[in-house]
Design a protein around this motif. Structure first.
Motif, short mmCIF file in Angstrom:
data_model
loop_
_atom_site.label_atom_id
_atom_site.label_comp_id
_atom_site.label_asym_id
_atom_site.label_seq_id
_atom_site.Cartn_x
_atom_site.Cartn_y
_atom_site.Cartn_z
N ILE A 139 0.83 -1.20 0.00
CA ILE A 139 0.00 0.00 0.00
C ILE A 139 0.87 1.26 0.00
O ILE A 139 1.76 1.40 0.83
N SER A 158 -9.56 4.38 -0.08
CA SER A 158 -9.94 3.01 -0.43
C SER A 158 -9.00 1.96 0.14
O SER A 158 -9.35 0.78 0.18
N PHE A 159 -7.81 2.36 0.59
CA PHE A 159 -6.87 1.41 1.19
C PHE A 159 -6.79 1.54 2.71
O PHE A 159 -6.06 0.80 3.36
N GLU A 161 -8.83 0.89 5.35
CA GLU A 161 -9.19 -0.24 6.20
C GLU A 161 -8.17 -1.36 6.13
O GLU A 161 -7.80 -1.95 7.15
N SER A 162 -7.70 -1.65 4.94
CA SER A 162 -6.70 -2.70 4.77
C SER A 162 -5.41 -2.34 5.53
O SER A 162 -4.84 -3.19 6.23
N LEU A 163 -4.96 -1.11 5.38
CA LEU A 163 -3.75 -0.67 6.09
C LEU A 163 -3.96 -0.74 7.59
O LEU A 163 -3.10 -1.22 8.33
N TYR A 164 -5.11 -0.25 8.06
CA TYR A 164 -5.37 -0.25 9.50
C TYR A 164 -5.35 -1.67 10.06
O TYR A 164 -4.80 -1.92 11.12
N GLU A 165 -5.92 -2.61 9.31
CA GLU A 165 -5.94 -4.00 9.77
C GLU A 165 -4.53 -4.58 9.82
O GLU A 165 -4.19 -5.34 10.74
N GLU A 166 -3.69 -4.24 8.85
CA GLU A 166 -2.28 -4.69 8.89
C GLU A 166 -1.58 -4.11 10.11
O GLU A 166 -0.84 -4.81 10.81
#
Length: 181
Positions: A139, A158-159, A161-166
């Motif tokens: 990302i 758009s990225f 949530e994915s970054l936060y989960e990582e």
């Protein structure tokens, strides 16, 4: 007439994680202006003060490009006043709706972030106020050191949530737990 869609913070409901050495939290979706042109960060800062945006910070984002960020949402009159002040030298593009900011802080912040980025985050190489576009995993983010042990990651909406989960997974690996409210 149909109802218009309402804006909902993309990381609403995400928990704050913390331990003795690390903290992860989503920052308010205040403002993020992309400034492009033949100006300097010092000139932008001067104009920010003149239009009453003392709490905003200026970060390099590329050749003759800067991000102006802050926690408050801006009124159209404030954006217009800044655009007028920079007229003929730079253009402003409001990116507040399209980018999200995440804070990682604490003594282990740099070590944790180095698991996802190749930047050298030692204070001598990446001092407070330093900012760089980089990848965190796959990302693209802008990574800024905002304090000795504080880092802000700015990511496309758009990225986020994915970054936060990582980042949640990495933070939990450092013993972080949900912050009691």
């Amino acid at each position: 007439m149909p109802d218009l869609p309402t804006s909902k913070p993309v990381l609403a409901g995400k928990i704050v994680l913390r331990s003795e050495t690390i903290r992860l939290e989503a920052l308010p979706e205040g403002h993020l202006l992309h400034v492009m042109g033949a100006t300097t960060s010092e000139e932008i800062t001067t104009h920010l003060l003149a239009v009453g945006l003392k709490e905003s910070s200026v970060r390099p984002a590329g050749y003759r490009q800067w991000f102006v960020v802050g926690n408050e949402q801006l009124a159209q009159s404030q954006r217009q006043a800044l655009a007028n002040a920079l007229s003929g030298r730079a253009f402003i593009c409001d990116q507040s709706h399209g980018r999200i900011r995440i804070l990682v802080s604490g003594p282990d912040a740099a070590r944790m972030l180095n698991k996802g980025t190749a930047l050298d985050l030692y204070p001598s190489s990446f001092p407070e106020g330093c900012s760089a576009m980089t990848l965190f995993g796959h990302i693209s983010v802008q990574l800024t050191r905002t304090g000795m042990n504080d880092f802000e990651l700015t990511v496309l909406r758009s990225f986020a949530e994915s970054l936060y989960e990582e980042l949640e997974a990495l933070t939990r690996s450092h013993g972080a737990e949900r912050l009691a409210l």
